[in-house]
Design a protein around this motif. Structure first.
Motif, PDB file in Angstrom:
ATOM      1  N   ASN A  43      26.697  -0.505  46.651  1.00 12.43           N
ATOM      2  CA  ASN A  43      26.801   0.714  45.853  1.00 12.43           C
ATOM      3  C   ASN A  43      25.520   1.520  46.052  1.00 12.43           C
ATOM      4  O   ASN A  43      24.622   1.109  46.791  1.00 12.43           O
ATOM      5  CB  ASN A  43      27.054   0.381  44.374  1.00 12.43           C
ATOM      6  CG  ASN A  43      25.970  -0.497  43.769  1.00 12.43           C
ATOM      7  OD1 ASN A  43      24.787  -0.367  44.098  1.00 12.43           O
ATOM      8  ND2 ASN A  43      26.355  -1.414  42.883  1.00 12.43           N
ATOM      9  N   ALA A  44      25.445   2.666  45.420  1.00  9.85           N
ATOM     10  CA  ALA A  44      24.325   3.581  45.674  1.00  9.85           C
ATOM     11  C   ALA A  44      22.983   2.935  45.349  1.00  9.85           C
ATOM     12  O   ALA A  44      22.011   3.084  46.092  1.00  9.85           O
ATOM     13  CB  ALA A  44      24.512   4.858  44.855  1.00  9.85           C
ATOM     14  N   ASN A  45      22.918   2.195  44.246  1.00 11.62           N
ATOM     15  CA  ASN A  45      21.663   1.578  43.841  1.00 11.62           C
ATOM     16  C   ASN A  45      21.252   0.459  44.801  1.00 11.62           C
ATOM     17  O   ASN A  45      20.088   0.343  45.184  1.00 11.62           O
ATOM     18  CB  ASN A  45      21.784   1.017  42.423  1.00 11.62           C
ATOM     19  CG  ASN A  45      20.445   0.611  41.848  1.00 11.62           C
ATOM     20  OD1 ASN A  45      19.590   1.456  41.599  1.00 11.62           O
ATOM     21  ND2 ASN A  45      20.248  -0.685  41.649  1.00 11.62           N
ATOM     22  N   GLN A  46      22.215  -0.346  45.204  1.00 15.77           N
ATOM     23  CA  GLN A  46      21.937  -1.420  46.146  1.00 15.77           C
ATOM     24  C   GLN A  46      21.497  -0.866  47.496  1.00 15.77           C
ATOM     25  O   GLN A  46      20.585  -1.391  48.128  1.00 15.77           O
ATOM     26  CB  GLN A  46      23.172  -2.306  46.297  1.00 15.77           C
ATOM     27  CG  GLN A  46      23.501  -3.093  45.037  1.00 15.77           C
ATOM     28  CD  GLN A  46      24.904  -3.660  45.043  1.00 15.77           C
ATOM     29  OE1 GLN A  46      25.757  -3.257  45.841  1.00 15.77           O
ATOM     30  NE2 GLN A  46      25.164  -4.613  44.152  1.00 15.77           N
ATOM     31  N   GLN A  47      22.147   0.209  47.930  1.00 23.04           N
ATOM     32  CA  GLN A  47      21.774   0.824  49.203  1.00 23.04           C
ATOM     33  C   GLN A  47      20.359   1.379  49.145  1.00 23.04           C
ATOM     34  O   GLN A  47      19.603   1.274  50.121  1.00 23.04           O
ATOM     35  CB  GLN A  47      22.752   1.947  49.551  1.00 23.04           C
ATOM     36  CG  GLN A  47      22.517   2.570  50.923  1.00 23.04           C
ATOM     37  CD  GLN A  47      22.685   1.563  52.042  1.00 23.04           C
ATOM     38  OE1 GLN A  47      23.737   0.953  52.185  1.00 23.04           O
ATOM     39  NE2 GLN A  47      21.637   1.365  52.850  1.00 23.04           N
TER      40      GLN A  47
END
Length: 230
Positions: free
Chosen positions: A213-217
């Motif tokens: 997801n955006a945070n993990q990326q």
């Protein structure tokens, strides 16, 4: 059909794990024992500076176990070290840094005056080695094989710090990755001769099936940006 069906069931189970994890904010990072010693302080400093440290969980293990955990979905990314670049069809692997191997010698050792060292210089010299399967031990064995010598191992040290400490006591010499130890006044690091040099590759691996997801990326992108200068 049976073999294909087993693989399909495995893929479905993995997909379910990936989807479940996509709803989480945490990114799970693994570091090899070598990479952890060199990289982890920089990683923690960097993630604190960008206010992301609370989004990261870290694990330290040997490189082989990290790759097993990565493939099983227990980790999202792994920073690990090998003597040759990793090649894998199921992982995205990128080289972060390349480090040379070096010999540690006591300042009172005759070897300490050498600008570079050859494998034959270690013939009959007491050696403090890392345990079997540790990357510096694999490098030592490969180095001695190339030089057609039998290493005289007098002690197996669990950590690079212990190798350096025993060299400081003039128990013997050690083979470690450059930048993996902080040398005391009693120890010098000697590069391997250019024609015999071995390299340690610090690499980042991400599972190809992992869809962050955006945070993990963002966390993985920050990890890729960390370099020695930081």
């Amino acid at each position: 059909m049976y073999i294909k069906s087993k693989q399909l069931l495995k893929d479905v189970a993995q997909m379910a794990l990936e989807v479940h994890h996509a709803n989480e904010q945490q990114v799970r990072l693994g570091f090899s024992n070598v990479a952890g010693g060199i990289w982890l302080p920089r990683v923690i400093k960097k993630f604190i500076s960008v206010d992301l440290l609370d989004q990261v969980t870290t694990t330290v293990a040997d490189s082989e176990q990290l790759l097993v955990d990565l493939r099983q979905g227990k980790l999202d990314a792994a920073v690990f070290s090998t003597l040759v670049p990793e090649r894998a069809t199921d992982l995205r692997v990128s080289i972060l840094e390349e480090h040379q191997m070096q010999v540690l010698a006591n300042v009172n050792s005759p070897l300490s005056h050498l600008k570079t060292i050859r494998a034959t210089d270690l013939q009959g010299v007491p050696i403090i080695a890392r345990p079997k399967h540790a990357l510096p031990r694999l490098a030592l064995e490969q180095y001695c094989q190339r030089g057609h010598i039998q290493p005289k191992i007098v002690y197996e040290a669990a950590t690079n710090a212990l190798v350096e400490g025993l060299v400081a006591q003039n128990v013997g010499v050690g083979v470690v990755i450059a930048d993996s130890v902080v040398l005391s006044d009693q120890v010098v690091g000697i590069p391997l001769a250019a024609q015999e040099q071995l390299h340690c590759y610090m690499q980042l691996a991400v599972r190809k099936s992992f869809l962050p997801n955006a945070n993990q990326q963002r966390c993985i992108d920050v990890l890729r940006q960390i370099r020695r200068a930081n």
